[in-house]
Design a protein around this motif. Structure first.
Motif, PDB file in Angstrom:
ATOM      1  N   LEU A 174       1.037  -1.149  -0.407  1.00  0.00           N
ATOM      2  CA  LEU A 174       0.455  -0.013  -0.206  1.00  0.00           C
ATOM      3  C   LEU A 174       0.862   1.189   0.067  1.00  0.00           C
ATOM      4  CD1 LEU A 174      -2.584   0.905   0.072  1.00  0.00           C
ATOM      5  CD2 LEU A 174      -2.852   0.849   2.468  1.00  0.00           C
ATOM      6  N   ASP A 175       1.170   2.375  -1.055  1.00  0.00           N
ATOM      7  CA  ASP A 175       2.178   3.036  -1.574  1.00  0.00           C
ATOM      8  C   ASP A 175       1.073   4.230  -1.377  1.00  0.00           C
ATOM      9  OD1 ASP A 175       4.701   4.453  -1.764  1.00  0.00           O
ATOM     10  OD2 ASP A 175       4.426   4.045  -3.718  1.00  0.00           O
ATOM     11  N   PHE A 176       0.875   4.605  -0.142  1.00  0.00           N
ATOM     12  CA  PHE A 176      -0.130   5.596  -0.054  1.00  0.00           C
ATOM     13  C   PHE A 176      -0.267   6.652   1.174  1.00  0.00           C
ATOM     14  CE2 PHE A 176      -4.181   7.318   1.458  1.00  0.00           C
ATOM     15  CZ  PHE A 176      -4.727   8.651   0.748  1.00  0.00           C
ATOM     16  N   PRO A 177       0.029   7.430   1.736  1.00  0.00           N
ATOM     17  CA  PRO A 177       0.131   8.356   0.800  1.00  0.00           C
ATOM     18  C   PRO A 177       1.667   8.437   0.011  1.00  0.00           C
ATOM     19  CG  PRO A 177       0.329   9.642   2.189  1.00  0.00           C
ATOM     20  CD  PRO A 177      -0.014   8.223   3.032  1.00  0.00           C
ATOM     21  N   ALA A 178       1.727   9.028  -1.477  1.00  0.00           N
ATOM     22  CA  ALA A 178       3.019   8.590  -2.449  1.00  0.00           C
ATOM     23  C   ALA A 178       3.641   9.900  -2.994  1.00  0.00           C
ATOM     24  CB  ALA A 178       2.881   7.332  -3.248  1.00  0.00           C
ATOM     25  N   ASN A 179       4.376  10.264  -3.088  1.00  0.00           N
ATOM     26  CA  ASN A 179       5.023  10.940  -3.524  1.00  0.00           C
ATOM     27  C   ASN A 179       4.429  12.619  -3.285  1.00  0.00           C
ATOM     28  OD1 ASN A 179       6.198   9.121  -5.683  1.00  0.00           O
ATOM     29  ND2 ASN A 179       4.990   9.364  -6.561  1.00  0.00           N
ATOM     30  N   LEU A 180       4.392  12.419  -2.398  1.00  0.00           N
ATOM     31  CA  LEU A 180       4.150  14.235  -1.183  1.00  0.00           C
ATOM     32  C   LEU A 180       4.691  14.828  -1.950  1.00  0.00           C
ATOM     33  CD1 LEU A 180       1.533  12.637   0.929  1.00  0.00           C
ATOM     34  CD2 LEU A 180       0.937  13.755  -1.174  1.00  0.00           C
ATOM     35  N   GLU A 181       6.092  14.611  -1.346  1.00  0.00           N
ATOM     36  CA  GLU A 181       7.176  15.391  -0.910  1.00  0.00           C
ATOM     37  C   GLU A 181       7.715  15.930  -2.813  1.00  0.00           C
ATOM     38  OE1 GLU A 181       7.164  12.579  -0.494  1.00  0.00           O
ATOM     39  OE2 GLU A 181       8.003  12.562   2.336  1.00  0.00           O
ATOM     40  N   GLN A 182       7.086  15.517  -3.579  1.00  0.00           N
ATOM     41  CA  GLN A 182       7.315  16.187  -5.219  1.00  0.00           C
ATOM     42  C   GLN A 182       6.290  17.599  -5.608  1.00  0.00           C
ATOM     43  OE1 GLN A 182       8.005  12.267  -4.138  1.00  0.00           O
ATOM     44  NE2 GLN A 182      10.005  12.234  -4.344  1.00  0.00           N
ATOM     45  N   LYS A 183       5.471  16.867  -4.913  1.00  0.00           N
ATOM     46  CA  LYS A 183       4.069  17.857  -5.706  1.00  0.00           C
ATOM     47  C   LYS A 183       4.121  18.435  -4.705  1.00  0.00           C
ATOM     48  CE  LYS A 183       1.276  13.372  -6.446  1.00  0.00           C
ATOM     49  NZ  LYS A 183       0.075  13.029  -6.336  1.00  0.00           N
ATOM     50  N   GLY A 184       5.227  18.867  -3.834  1.00  0.00           N
ATOM     51  CA  GLY A 184       5.118  20.501  -2.340  1.00  0.00           C
ATOM     52  C   GLY A 184       4.727  20.034  -1.155  1.00  0.00           C
ATOM     53  N   TYR A 185       4.093  18.343  -0.658  1.00  0.00           N
ATOM     54  CA  TYR A 185       3.515  18.652   0.448  1.00  0.00           C
ATOM     55  C   TYR A 185       4.789  18.858   2.071  1.00  0.00           C
ATOM     56  CZ  TYR A 185      -1.146  18.576  -1.117  1.00  0.00           C
ATOM     57  OH  TYR A 185      -2.063  18.350  -2.359  1.00  0.00           O
TER      58      TYR A 185
END
Length: 374
Positions: free
Chosen positions: A119-130
């Motif tokens: 379960l890779d959620f939440p994912a890639n949040l840092e790349q989206k500016g979070y």
């Protein structure tokens, strides 16, 4: 950089120097001073309010809080907070009527840790500016209400929080929008009442709705919350959606369902609009919440949410004209007399609308005194 002139910078720990490599480059010297890794604090809190645990009226409460903070636990910039609190609450005749103690420990990890491999959620949040955090919390509490009951609670949770702020411009006006998400996939709580006095048992017997609400229970579920804050000049809009459940999966095991496991769903929506006039404010608020309990017990269905999950109204954070847990279902004279003026009114549904004008009365010895018309 080209065409740079020397100037006095207001930030004392940053210094620009001409680079010896080229006239068009600058070297930057940044001086940083490390903060203390650990901080031990001791505080004393005293309040005079109407937020009694059981009885109504003006109450004087005092508590001592011992806190330990570690800003770099495990040498990975992990923040930990440990708090030990002990307090008492005095009744109208200046005798101790409530004793409270609690111990909590919180771990804040500045990134997402996935505990479920697939379960890779939440994912890639840092790349989206979070901005992301992983939150781990354990705490235990003990409350003894003299002449009535003793409540013991212990819980632990694991969750994620991520937020992002955007600055937008429309019609030459700048406003900010902050979106925050909170997901707690693991939430375990256990609340029990090991000691209930005979006098309180009589009150429960005379009030069947309270009897089925005032009960122990085990919560195993999850929680999700979303809120957005929009700030434009002197206006602030706040919107929150919160959902919580327990026993959705484990409740299919009958031994757990008929045991201490609580099965329920609970949701709430809140909207606040504030206009700031400097010293004064105009505030509007709308709240709606509902819960549904569907678990089993030895004698039938659960019927209602337990007291520690049910809704209540009244108090400074709700309807100011009423005291805490003294507004709503059961506000008739029959329930007031049978409850012996105890603030034990709970419900599975809550609708609330209020507006108030907050203003500053004055300042005395640096202390601001405020009031409100509502």
């Amino acid at each position: 950089m080209t065409g740079v002139q020397t100037c006095a910078l207001p930030i004392y720990n940053i210094e620009f120097l001409r680079s010896p490599a080229s006239d068009s480059l600058l070297d930057v010297i940044l001086r940083m001073y490390p903060s203390k890794k650990q901080k031990l604090s001791l505080s004393l809190e005293t309040s005079y309010n109407t937020n009694g645990i059981v009885t109504t009226g003006s109450l004087l409460g005092t508590s001592v809080i011992l806190g330990l903070q570690n800003r770099n636990a495990y040498r990975q910039s992990i923040l930990t907070n440990t708090n030990l609190q002990a307090g008492i609450e005095l009744g109208s005749n200046s005798t101790i009527q409530t004793v409270l103690t609690s111990l909590s420990h919180t771990i804040v990890i500045p990134h997402i840790i996935h505990i479920i491999p697939f379960l890779d959620f939440p994912a890639n949040l840092e790349q989206k500016g979070y901005s992301t955090q992983t939150l781990i919390n354990v705490n235990a509490g003990y409350t003894r209400r003299l002449d009535f009951f003793t409540q013991e609670s212990i819980n632990g949770s694991f969750g994620y929080q991520w937020s992002k702020t955007q600055i937008n411009k429309k019609n030459e006006q700048t406003f900010s929008v902050t979106k925050s998400y909170f997901w707690k996939p693991i939430n375990i709580e256990n609340t029990t009442y090991p000691n209930i006095t005979d006098s309180f048992k009589t009150i429960l017997k005379e009030n069947p709705p309270l009897q089925i609400t005032f009960r122990s229970g085990l919560v195993i579920g999850q929680q999700f919350a979303y809120n957005i804050v929009r700030v434009k000049q002197n206006k602030i809009n706040y919107f929150l959606v919160d959902f919580e459940e327990s026993g959705a999966l484990l409740g299919f095991f009958k031994n757990l369902d008929k045991g201490g496991l609580l099965r329920y769903v609970k949701g709430q929506i809140e909207f606040r609009h504030t206009i700031d006039y400097g010293k004064n404010q105009l505030a509007f608020r709308a709240f709606g919440g509902a819960g549904y309990a569907y678990g089993l017990t030895d004698s039938g269905y659960e019927h209602t949410l337990p007291t520690f999950k049910a809704f209540y109204a009244g108090g400074p954070n709700s309807m100011r004209a009423w005291q805490v847990r003294n507004l709503g279902l059961g506000s008739s004279k029959y329930y007031t007399d049978s409850l012996n003026n105890l603030d034990l009114r709970y419900g599975d549904i809550k609708l609330e609308f209020n507006a108030e004008y907050r203003f500053l009365l004055g300042t005395l010895f640096g202390i601001k005194f405020k009031s409100a018309l509502f």
